[in-house]
Design a protein around this motif. Structure first.
Motif, PDB file in Angstrom:
ATOM      1  N   ASN A  13       0.840  -1.193   0.000  1.00 56.78           N
ATOM      2  CA  ASN A  13       0.000   0.000   0.000  1.00 56.78           C
ATOM      3  C   ASN A  13       0.878   1.246   0.000  1.00 56.78           C
ATOM      4  O   ASN A  13       0.886   2.022   0.956  1.00 56.78           O
ATOM      5  N   PRO A  14       1.644   1.465  -1.076  1.00 53.58           N
ATOM      6  CA  PRO A  14       2.635   2.546  -1.092  1.00 53.58           C
ATOM      7  C   PRO A  14       1.993   3.929  -1.193  1.00 53.58           C
ATOM      8  O   PRO A  14       0.863   4.089  -1.666  1.00 53.58           O
ATOM      9  N   LYS A  15       2.740   4.933  -0.746  1.00 54.15           N
ATOM     10  CA  LYS A  15       2.299   6.321  -0.855  1.00 54.15           C
ATOM     11  C   LYS A  15       2.692   6.904  -2.217  1.00 54.15           C
ATOM     12  O   LYS A  15       2.083   7.880  -2.663  1.00 54.15           O
ATOM     13  N   SER A  16       3.686   6.341  -2.866  1.00 53.24           N
ATOM     14  CA  SER A  16       4.127   6.830  -4.170  1.00 53.24           C
ATOM     15  C   SER A  16       4.304   5.670  -5.127  1.00 53.24           C
ATOM     16  O   SER A  16       4.610   4.538  -4.709  1.00 53.24           O
ATOM     17  N   LEU A  17       4.130   5.948  -6.402  1.00 54.19           N
ATOM     18  CA  LEU A  17       4.240   4.916  -7.440  1.00 54.19           C
ATOM     19  C   LEU A  17       4.928   5.519  -8.650  1.00 54.19           C
ATOM     20  O   LEU A  17       4.548   6.593  -9.132  1.00 54.19           O
ATOM     21  N   ASN A  18       5.938   4.832  -9.162  1.00 58.19           N
ATOM     22  CA  ASN A  18       6.684   5.299 -10.320  1.00 58.19           C
ATOM     23  C   ASN A  18       6.440   4.382 -11.509  1.00 58.19           C
ATOM     24  O   ASN A  18       6.906   3.242 -11.531  1.00 58.19           O
ATOM     25  N   LEU A  19       5.706   4.873 -12.484  1.00 57.78           N
ATOM     26  CA  LEU A  19       5.424   4.126 -13.712  1.00 57.78           C
ATOM     27  C   LEU A  19       6.120   4.760 -14.916  1.00 57.78           C
ATOM     28  O   LEU A  19       5.750   4.522 -16.059  1.00 57.78           O
ATOM     29  N   SER A  20       7.130   5.571 -14.659  1.00 60.02           N
ATOM     30  CA  SER A  20       7.809   6.289 -15.735  1.00 60.02           C
ATOM     31  C   SER A  20       8.597   5.347 -16.633  1.00 60.02           C
ATOM     32  O   SER A  20       9.176   4.363 -16.171  1.00 60.02           O
ATOM     33  N   GLY A  21       8.606   5.663 -17.937  1.00 60.68           N
ATOM     34  CA  GLY A  21       9.429   4.913 -18.883  1.00 60.68           C
ATOM     35  C   GLY A  21       9.037   3.472 -19.058  1.00 60.68           C
ATOM     36  O   GLY A  21       9.893   2.631 -19.368  1.00 60.68           O
ATOM     37  N   LYS A  22       7.749   3.166 -18.919  1.00 59.39           N
ATOM     38  CA  LYS A  22       7.280   1.778 -19.062  1.00 59.39           C
ATOM     39  C   LYS A  22       6.625   1.516 -20.421  1.00 59.39           C
ATOM     40  O   LYS A  22       6.068   0.447 -20.641  1.00 59.39           O
ATOM     41  N   LYS A  23       6.664   2.519 -21.309  1.00 61.14           N
ATOM     42  CA  LYS A  23       6.044   2.411 -22.629  1.00 61.14           C
ATOM     43  C   LYS A  23       4.540   2.148 -22.532  1.00 61.14           C
ATOM     44  O   LYS A  23       3.941   1.476 -23.369  1.00 61.14           O
ATOM     45  N   LEU A  24       3.917   2.707 -21.483  1.00 58.72           N
ATOM     46  CA  LEU A  24       2.495   2.475 -21.247  1.00 58.72           C
ATOM     47  C   LEU A  24       1.623   3.207 -22.261  1.00 58.72           C
ATOM     48  O   LEU A  24       1.869   4.361 -22.595  1.00 58.72           O
ATOM     49  N   LEU A  25       0.582   2.533 -22.733  1.00 59.58           N
ATOM     50  CA  LEU A  25      -0.425   3.141 -23.592  1.00 59.58           C
ATOM     51  C   LEU A  25      -1.643   3.555 -22.776  1.00 59.58           C
ATOM     52  O   LEU A  25      -2.459   4.364 -23.226  1.00 59.58           O
ATOM     53  N   GLN A  26      -1.778   2.978 -21.587  1.00 60.46           N
ATOM     54  CA  GLN A  26      -2.875   3.318 -20.687  1.00 60.46           C
ATOM     55  C   GLN A  26      -2.457   3.057 -19.245  1.00 60.46           C
ATOM     56  O   GLN A  26      -1.493   2.327 -18.996  1.00 60.46           O
ATOM     57  N   VAL A  27      -3.156   3.670 -18.314  1.00 61.18           N
ATOM     58  CA  VAL A  27      -2.866   3.470 -16.896  1.00 61.18           C
ATOM     59  C   VAL A  27      -3.396   2.100 -16.467  1.00 61.18           C
ATOM     60  O   VAL A  27      -4.561   1.784 -16.720  1.00 61.18           O
ATOM     61  N   PRO A  28      -2.581   1.266 -15.844  1.00 56.29           N
ATOM     62  CA  PRO A  28      -3.008  -0.079 -15.441  1.00 56.29           C
ATOM     63  C   PRO A  28      -4.163  -0.039 -14.443  1.00 56.29           C
ATOM     64  O   PRO A  28      -4.099   0.690 -13.446  1.00 56.29           O
ATOM     65  N   PRO A  29      -5.240  -0.809 -14.664  1.00 60.72           N
ATOM     66  CA  PRO A  29      -6.405  -0.815 -13.776  1.00 60.72           C
ATOM     67  C   PRO A  29      -6.104  -1.137 -12.316  1.00 60.72           C
ATOM     68  O   PRO A  29      -6.789  -0.604 -11.430  1.00 60.72           O
ATOM     69  N   PRO A  30      -5.124  -1.979 -11.985  1.00 67.13           N
ATOM     70  CA  PRO A  30      -4.879  -2.276 -10.565  1.00 67.13           C
ATOM     71  C   PRO A  30      -4.578  -1.064  -9.702  1.00 67.13           C
ATOM     72  O   PRO A  30      -4.603  -1.160  -8.472  1.00 67.13           O
TER      73      PRO A  30
END
Length: 341
Positions: A13-30
């Motif tokens: 249950n983190p306070k911060s999340l880093n999704l940078s540079g993952k080549k994401l096309l959309q935000v993951p639903p989880p």
């Protein structure tokens, strides 16, 4: 079974999340399971939109969506009521959705650098908590006057745009401390700039500026960058004109303004009943030599006497207005007439 790095990001249950540079096309639903999230980094991806379920992140304060492919501000942003810092640099924005801006009242930091903005909507004034606004490297030609109603704005970064002027109301930004305007097309700074009594850094390098406003001496600048401007230079030329012919309107206005200073004058007491006259005289200027008031700009002069630390020039040209050639030709002042080739 070995979990992927992306899946492991959502554990706990983190306070911060880093999704940078993952080549994401959309935000993951989880991500909806992380309702205690305070900071979300999602820069350097290929995102074009945000899903509605992002609105469940009610604790979110910092959101970084820089270097993605957004063409509009996502509507869901207006539901993130605790959002204070938004990074939206390096996207494809051409305009800002007014309804989204109107509901981001807690925002203190907004970075819109490196987009394709040609203007800012009047609704920018709704960002009443905003302290830092950065819109460098866009295509802005002007600011709406409403930007001058932001009560808490401390820093305005607008370098590398196509600005030709600043709002006349800029003097209302009483909390402004840093103003970055380098590499624009600004030819003249408004007189209201002299009312910015908190401003200590002004970067106006690389513009088309020839002269500074009359009240620059009231601005507590510690840093001034004004190189690469066609600033006026001190090249004394003798003036042969010694007198002028004033219009009847100007003569009358000067007489009235002189009488208004006298507490026993009948004109001083009668003028309160003439609204049009009061409004006209409110536009008067004050002579830099004799201190008398005059209505229309008679003689624009310049004085080279403002020393600013870290300025390439030891002195910069500051505008001064004189009421007559009599004052101009009097001795004891250092004002120069502005002569154009």
């Amino acid at each position: 079974m070995t979990q992927s790095p992306l899946v492991r990001l959502f554990r706990g249950n983190p306070k911060s999340l880093n999704l940078s540079g993952k080549k994401l096309l959309q935000v993951p639903p989880p991500i909806v399971q992380m309702q205690s999230l305070v900071a979300l980094e999602a820069k350097n991806n290929r995102l074009t939109s945000l899903p509605e379920f992002i609105s469940v992140l009610e604790m979110l304060e910092v959101l970084n969506l820089g270097n993605n492919e957004f063409e509009n501000l996502p509507a869901v942003l207006q539901y993130l009521k605790n959002l204070t810092k938004l990074h939206f640099f390096g996207n494809l924005l051409q305009n800002l959705n007014p309804s989204v801006l109107s509901n981001m009242k807690q925002l203190t930091f907004l970075n819109l650098n490196k987009n394709f903005l040609t203007d800012l909507p009047p609704e920018i004034s709704r960002l009443e908590s905003l302290q830092v606004l950065s819109v460098c490297n866009n295509k802005l030609q002007q600011f709406p006057s409403q930007i001058c109603t932001l009560p808490n704005l401390h820093e305005l970064h607008a370098s590398h745009n196509q600005l030709e002027s600043l709002p006349l109301e800029i003097g209302f930004l009483q909390q402004l401390k840093k103003l970055y305007l380098c590499q624009n097309k600004i030819k003249e700074l408004p007189e209201g700039l002299g009312k910015l009594r908190q401003l200590f850094l002004l970067d106006i390098a690389g513009n088309e500026l020839r002269i500074f406003p009359t009240e620059m001496h009231n601005v507590p600048l510690k840093e001034l960058y004004c190189e690469a401007n066609p600033l006026l230079e001190e090249m004394p030329v003798h003036s042969v004109q010694e007198e002028e012919i004033l219009s009847l309107k100007e003569l009358s206005a000067r007489l009235v303004m002189k009488e208004v200073k006298d507490k026993t004058s009948n004109i001083r007491h009668r003028i309160r009943h003439f609204k049009g006259m009061r409004e006209l005289l409110s536009q008067a200027s004050k002579c830099s030599v004799c201190s008398d008031a005059f209505l229309n700009t008679w003689l624009e002069c310049v004085k080279f006497d403002l020393k600013i630390n870290k300025c390439n020039s030891a002195f910069i040209p500051v505008r001064a207005l004189l009421c007559s050639y009599k004052c101009f030709n009097s001795e004891g002042h250092n004002y120069y007439g502005v002569a154009f080739p």
